[in-house]
Design a protein around this motif. Sequence first.
Motif, mmCIF file in Angstrom:
data_model
loop_
_atom_site.group_PDB
_atom_site.id
_atom_site.type_symbol
_atom_site.label_atom_id
_atom_site.label_comp_id
_atom_site.label_asym_id
_atom_site.label_seq_id
_atom_site.Cartn_x
_atom_site.Cartn_y
_atom_site.Cartn_z
ATOM 1 N N GLU A 1 34.156 44.488 46.601
ATOM 2 C CA GLU A 1 35.352 44.116 45.854
ATOM 3 C C GLU A 1 35.844 45.280 45.010
ATOM 4 O OE1 GLU A 1 34.091 40.788 43.456
ATOM 5 O OE2 GLU A 1 33.670 42.092 41.766
ATOM 6 N N ARG B 1 39.706 40.305 40.930
ATOM 7 C CA ARG B 1 38.672 40.820 41.833
ATOM 8 C C ARG B 1 39.192 40.642 43.254
ATOM 9 N NH1 ARG B 1 33.991 41.804 39.115
ATOM 10 N NH2 ARG B 1 33.871 40.924 37.025
ATOM 11 N N GLU C 1 41.670 41.809 35.431
ATOM 12 C CA GLU C 1 40.741 40.692 35.608
ATOM 13 C C GLU C 1 40.664 40.229 37.060
ATOM 14 O OE1 GLU C 1 38.728 39.711 33.165
ATOM 15 O OE2 GLU C 1 39.671 41.329 32.038
ATOM 16 N N ARG D 1 38.091 45.798 41.364
ATOM 17 C CA ARG D 1 38.560 45.068 40.181
ATOM 18 C C ARG D 1 39.720 45.823 39.557
ATOM 19 N NH1 ARG D 1 36.835 45.046 34.842
ATOM 20 N NH2 ARG D 1 35.052 46.332 35.393
#
Length: 122
Positions: A20, A27, A25, A22
Amino acid sequence: MGLDAAAPMTAQIKGYADGEVRIGEQRLRDPFALDAQGTITPLTARHPRALDAADLAPVLDARPEVVIIGWAGGQIFLPAAQRHAFLERRIGLEVMALGPACRTFNLLAADGRRVVALLFPT
């Protein structure tokens, strides 16, 4: 180095790991495009070599200075037809592993460059 309060806000990748990326906030686990202003656009391609005209058209039409392609699987070489689409428009193209791509994007965006990242976290 001093901070300029009048400097425009730019997108910043806050982290990457375990399939993932980021951003703030959010993801993100699926492939996406990110420009320096923070616009996130999902990609239909699941692998950099599978990028097609539909994925590349909005990127090429935005006329960035450079496009960074980052893949969790490491560095790869794109087919000649994909590279040619950037070359004929005089758009720089860099393909690298996901981590270096995220760090390079942050540096170029913070420097005010017209950069787009195509990121493939998985």
